[in-house]
Design a protein around this motif. Structure first.
Motif, mmCIF file in Angstrom:
data_model
loop_
_atom_site.group_PDB
_atom_site.id
_atom_site.type_symbol
_atom_site.label_atom_id
_atom_site.label_comp_id
_atom_site.label_asym_id
_atom_site.label_seq_id
_atom_site.Cartn_x
_atom_site.Cartn_y
_atom_site.Cartn_z
ATOM 1 N N GLY A 65 -15.765 6.155 1.643
ATOM 2 C CA GLY A 65 -14.354 5.843 1.822
ATOM 3 C C GLY A 65 -13.694 6.717 2.867
ATOM 4 N N ALA A 155 -9.302 -1.803 3.560
ATOM 5 C CA ALA A 155 -9.119 -1.418 2.161
ATOM 6 C C ALA A 155 -8.199 -0.206 2.054
ATOM 7 N N ALA A 156 -8.358 0.740 2.987
ATOM 8 C CA ALA A 156 -7.481 1.914 2.998
ATOM 9 C C ALA A 156 -6.049 1.512 3.321
ATOM 10 N N MET A 158 -4.593 -1.113 2.351
ATOM 11 C CA MET A 158 -3.999 -1.709 1.146
ATOM 12 C C MET A 158 -3.359 -0.655 0.250
ATOM 13 N N THR A 159 -3.914 0.545 0.287
ATOM 14 C CA THR A 159 -3.448 1.582 -0.637
ATOM 15 C C THR A 159 -2.651 2.695 0.026
ATOM 16 N N ASP A 160 -2.724 2.784 1.353
ATOM 17 C CA ASP A 160 -2.054 3.881 2.059
ATOM 18 C C ASP A 160 -1.056 3.297 3.059
ATOM 19 N N PRO A 161 0.251 3.383 2.765
ATOM 20 C CA PRO A 161 1.261 2.813 3.676
ATOM 21 C C PRO A 161 1.200 3.381 5.086
ATOM 22 N N ARG A 164 -1.592 1.701 6.879
ATOM 23 C CA ARG A 164 -1.207 0.295 7.100
ATOM 24 C C ARG A 164 -0.246 0.180 8.276
ATOM 25 N N LEU A 204 -13.824 -6.711 -2.892
ATOM 26 C CA LEU A 204 -13.416 -6.337 -4.246
ATOM 27 C C LEU A 204 -14.465 -6.683 -5.291
#
Length: 229
Positions: A65, A155-156, A158-161, A164, A204
């Motif tokens: 990751g 994927a990162a 999606m979880t880290d504004p 993004r 996923l």
């Protein structure tokens, strides 16, 4: 009167010996078959080191990751010093930016290659970009496809504004609407969105689609991208 004819050669010999002794070893070129080979190490070219570092970062991101991509971990995996790494990338953000840029470039190269191949094989120009996006996105055989680093980076996102916000803009050009009438543009957009859905479900791991069904889904999406009306 003394005869010096005998001693003269001796003095010349001594002078010749001293002159030879005065020549430093470094000035004497070694013979080709006796040149030393130990203790010499050729430095790697900067381009090679940079590629090594990006590959190491790619491997770590894929295996563990994005958070695991640290300067120490990348340097160790690449087999270089941290100082050598920082010659190319001052910090982790610079390393991630370069990794993301490389991944985007490879993705675009694949898309362009698919479009050119389609043109060479006589495929219609209509929907060419959407079809290229579909196959490049779901291609699991090619190392440049989004099945590896790009998937991890997305994927990162999606979880880290922050991630993004940083990387969403350059990705939008792949999915921008085609300059076509509304219905045709919508069909091609559906094709792209379905392609995103396929690889995100793989990412996923919640979709266990039989291969024959997946192939049929792709075939129907291709047909959708070919339709003009």
């Amino acid at each position: 009167m003394k005869d010096s004819s005998v001693k003269a050669p001796a003095r010349a010999t001594r002078r010749g010996t001293k002159a030879a002794d005065a020549v430093p070893p470094a000035a004497v070129a070694p013979r080709g078959d006796t040149a030393p080979t130990t203790g010499t190490r050729r430095k790697k070219a900067p381009v090679q080191v940079r590629a090594q570092l990006l590959q190491a970062a790619s491997d770590i991101a894929t295996d563990q990751g994005v958070p695991a991509v640290t300067l120490d971990a990348v340097a160790e995996r690449a087999g270089v010093t941290k100082g050598a790494l920082q010659y190319h990338f001052a910090n982790k953000q610079g390393l991630l930016d370069a990794l993301f840029e490389q991944t985007l470039e490879r993705f675009e190269q694949q898309m362009h290659a698919r479009i050119e191949k389609g043109v060479a094989e006589g495929a219609p120009q209509h929907g060419a970009a959407a079809r290229a996006y579909l196959h490049t996105t779901i291609d699991e055989a090619s190392p440049a496809a989004s099945t590896n680093v790009l998937r991890v980076l997305v994927a990162a996102m999606m979880t880290d504004p922050a991630i993004r916000e940083r990387y969403a803009a350059p990705m939008r050009k792949w999915t921008r609407p085609d300059p076509l009438p509304l219905e045709a543009a919508a069909r091609l957009m559906i094709c792209r969105l379905a392609a995103d859905g396929l690889w995100i479900s793989d990412l996923l791991g919640y979709q266990n689609m039989p291969p024959r069904l997946r192939d049929e889904v792709v075939r129907q999406l291709e047909q959708l991208a070919l339709a003009k009306r």
